[in-house]
Scaffold this motif. Structure first.
Motif, PDB file in Angstrom:
ATOM      1  N   UNK A   1       0.843  -1.193   0.000  1.00  0.00           N
ATOM      2  CA  UNK A   1       0.000   0.000   0.000  1.00  0.00           C
ATOM      3  C   UNK A   1       0.879   1.244   0.000  1.00  0.00           C
ATOM      4  N   UNK A   2       0.595   2.142  -0.907  1.00  0.00           N
ATOM      5  CA  UNK A   2       1.308   3.417  -0.980  1.00  0.00           C
ATOM      6  C   UNK A   2       0.485   4.542  -0.353  1.00  0.00           C
ATOM      7  N   UNK A   3      -0.817   4.381  -0.362  1.00  0.00           N
ATOM      8  CA  UNK A   3      -1.725   5.327   0.267  1.00  0.00           C
ATOM      9  C   UNK A   3      -2.893   4.574   0.863  1.00  0.00           C
ATOM     10  N   UNK A   4      -3.426   5.063   1.964  1.00  0.00           N
ATOM     11  CA  UNK A   4      -4.562   4.408   2.608  1.00  0.00           C
ATOM     12  C   UNK A   4      -5.499   5.431   3.221  1.00  0.00           C
ATOM     13  N   UNK A   5      -6.819   5.178   3.086  1.00  0.00           N
ATOM     14  CA  UNK A   5      -7.829   6.113   3.562  1.00  0.00           C
ATOM     15  C   UNK A   5      -8.952   5.340   4.238  1.00  0.00           C
ATOM     16  N   UNK A   6      -9.362   5.804   5.409  1.00  0.00           N
ATOM     17  CA  UNK A   6     -10.415   5.165   6.194  1.00  0.00           C
ATOM     18  C   UNK A   6     -11.417   6.233   6.600  1.00  0.00           C
ATOM     19  N   UNK A   7     -12.684   6.004   6.259  1.00  0.00           N
ATOM     20  CA  UNK A   7     -13.705   7.001   6.582  1.00  0.00           C
ATOM     21  C   UNK A   7     -14.783   6.386   7.460  1.00  0.00           C
ATOM     22  N   UNK A   8     -15.095   7.060   8.545  1.00  0.00           N
ATOM     23  CA  UNK A   8     -16.156   6.664   9.472  1.00  0.00           C
ATOM     24  C   UNK A   8     -17.369   7.543   9.223  1.00  0.00           C
TER      25      UNK A   8
ATOM     26  N   UNK B   1      -1.088   0.260   6.756  1.00  0.00           N
ATOM     27  CA  UNK B   1      -0.275   1.422   6.393  1.00  0.00           C
ATOM     28  C   UNK B   1      -0.501   2.564   7.376  1.00  0.00           C
ATOM     29  N   UNK B   2      -1.743   2.810   7.723  1.00  0.00           N
ATOM     30  CA  UNK B   2      -2.085   3.884   8.662  1.00  0.00           C
ATOM     31  C   UNK B   2      -1.382   3.680  10.003  1.00  0.00           C
ATOM     32  N   UNK B   3      -1.431   2.456  10.538  1.00  0.00           N
ATOM     33  CA  UNK B   3      -0.801   2.190  11.829  1.00  0.00           C
ATOM     34  C   UNK B   3       0.717   2.332  11.748  1.00  0.00           C
ATOM     35  N   UNK B   4       1.320   1.769  10.706  1.00  0.00           N
ATOM     36  CA  UNK B   4       2.782   1.880  10.578  1.00  0.00           C
ATOM     37  C   UNK B   4       3.238   3.324  10.387  1.00  0.00           C
TER      38      UNK B   4
ATOM     39  N   UNK C   1       3.354  -0.529  14.923  1.00  0.00           N
ATOM     40  CA  UNK C   1       3.966  -1.662  14.229  1.00  0.00           C
ATOM     41  C   UNK C   1       2.891  -2.633  13.797  1.00  0.00           C
ATOM     42  N   UNK C   2       2.822  -2.873  12.496  1.00  0.00           N
ATOM     43  CA  UNK C   2       1.882  -3.855  11.956  1.00  0.00           C
ATOM     44  C   UNK C   2       2.660  -4.729  10.981  1.00  0.00           C
ATOM     45  N   UNK C   3       2.876  -5.988  11.363  1.00  0.00           N
ATOM     46  CA  UNK C   3       3.688  -6.913  10.582  1.00  0.00           C
ATOM     47  C   UNK C   3       3.127  -8.323  10.693  1.00  0.00           C
ATOM     48  N   UNK C   4       3.563  -9.184   9.790  1.00  0.00           N
ATOM     49  CA  UNK C   4       3.273 -10.594   9.922  1.00  0.00           C
ATOM     50  C   UNK C   4       3.946 -11.125  11.195  1.00  0.00           C
ATOM     51  N   UNK C   5       3.528 -12.326  11.614  1.00  0.00           N
ATOM     52  CA  UNK C   5       4.075 -12.880  12.842  1.00  0.00           C
ATOM     53  C   UNK C   5       5.564 -13.168  12.731  1.00  0.00           C
ATOM     54  N   UNK C   6       6.073 -13.338  11.509  1.00  0.00           N
ATOM     55  CA  UNK C   6       7.503 -13.561  11.332  1.00  0.00           C
ATOM     56  C   UNK C   6       8.273 -12.255  11.152  1.00  0.00           C
ATOM     57  N   UNK C   7       7.598 -11.122  11.332  1.00  0.00           N
ATOM     58  CA  UNK C   7       8.257  -9.824  11.260  1.00  0.00           C
ATOM     59  C   UNK C   7       8.340  -9.229   9.875  1.00  0.00           C
ATOM     60  N   UNK C   8       7.781  -9.906   8.869  1.00  0.00           N
ATOM     61  CA  UNK C   8       7.821  -9.380   7.508  1.00  0.00           C
ATOM     62  C   UNK C   8       6.643  -8.432   7.269  1.00  0.00           C
ATOM     63  N   UNK C   9       6.802  -7.491   6.325  1.00  0.00           N
ATOM     64  CA  UNK C   9       5.734  -6.531   6.049  1.00  0.00           C
ATOM     65  C   UNK C   9       4.512  -7.196   5.404  1.00  0.00           C
TER      66      UNK C   9
ATOM     67  N   UNK D   1      -1.452 -11.739  11.397  1.00  0.00           N
ATOM     68  CA  UNK D   1      -0.746 -10.466  11.521  1.00  0.00           C
ATOM     69  C   UNK D   1      -1.022  -9.897  12.909  1.00  0.00           C
ATOM     70  N   UNK D   2      -0.095  -9.070  13.374  1.00  0.00           N
ATOM     71  CA  UNK D   2      -0.264  -8.378  14.653  1.00  0.00           C
ATOM     72  C   UNK D   2      -0.094  -6.891  14.420  1.00  0.00           C
TER      73      UNK D   2
END
Length: 270
Positions: free
Chosen positions: A116-123, A219-222, A227-235, A245-246
């Protein structure tokens, strides 16, 4: 707020007003369908996705469009994730929406080369707009935001246990849960990611990681410094089809949970 942010916010508000809120708390039984167990779709999802796809195509012609409902109907659409693509979740939290409650929201991401290069979340209920751009930070309603932990001891953990296998659930309840204060998972990634950034929740476990649910939020969290990554630490990649993912308010909380998951023998479902 950038030009693209303003254009996407305007589109999301238009879709909300014309395709989503007119159906909120007024859906008939025939306008709600079961796609799978614990997974529903409504007429509002389909109308919203059509409007978003049309609007995004005008913003950036020639970019592939991967919408949740279109991909469900035609899995070949997922092949577009190999190139530049818009990723659309027209109503994240559809079960909440269909029940006449919340939270629910619109999630859009622009991905290239698997990320993801851009991310948008609307409530729609709060008129809250979250935006993030790779390498440029994250914002809520135009103001820069930085992820922060709640400071709770033990930390606050959210997990959608319905997506866990029975074995995963057993290991989670015996080995993981006693180390945390379990908090209610909102049933919508569009809400879970802001909760983690805003210090309401410290860490979240995601088992099912479909691109429309997680491209924008991870993307927003990172970009907010979490930190948002797979359990093995990969993006997280939008095109690899993996599970597990965590997301955490900081790297320390992420590492702490991953170590515990590993020690408990918890692994993503195949």
């Amino acid at each position: 707020m950038s030009v693209i942010d303003r254009e996407i916010l305007a589109l999301m508000r238009e879709v909300t007003d014309k395709a989503i809120l007119p159906h909120f708390r007024s859906l008939s039984a025939s306008e709600i369908e079961n796609k799978a167990k614990d997974d529903v779709v409504t007429i509002a999802d389909r109308e919203a996705e059509d409007m978003l796809a049309t609007g995004l195509a005008k913003l950036n012609p020639g970019i592939g469009i991967v919408g949740e409902e279109n991909a469900h109907a035609n899995p070949a659409v997922l092949d577009l994730l190999a190139g530049p693509s818009w990723i659309i979740d027209p109503i994240d939290g559809t079960s909440n929406f269909a029940s006449g409650t919340g939270p629910f929201g619109i999630m859009v991401a622009l991905a290239e080369e698997g990320f993801a290069q851009g991310g948008w979340i609307y409530d729609p209920q709060r008129d809250r707009f979250c935006a993030a751009h790779r390498g440029q930070g994250a914002m809520i309603d135009g103001e820069t935001v930085t992820a922060r932990a709640s400071g709770a001891n033990p930390p606050r953990l959210a997990a959608m246990k319905k997506f866990m296998t029975p074995e995963q659930r057993r290991r989670f309840e015996l080995e993981i849960a006693p180390n945390y204060t379990l908090v209610h998972a909102p049933g919508a990634a569009c809400e879970q990611y802001p909760l983690t950034v805003l210090g309401e929740h410290d860490v979240a476990i995601y088992e099912r990681t479909l691109p429309w649910d997680h491209a924008a939020g991870s993307l927003f969290l990172n970009e907010a410094g979490g930190t948002c990554l797979r359990l093995d630490g990969t993006p997280y990649r939008v095109d690899d089809g993996r599970r597990g993912m965590v997301g955490a308010a900081n790297r320390e909380l992420f590492d702490q949970l991953v170590v515990r998951l590993s020690a408990a023998g918890y692994a993503p479902a195949a």
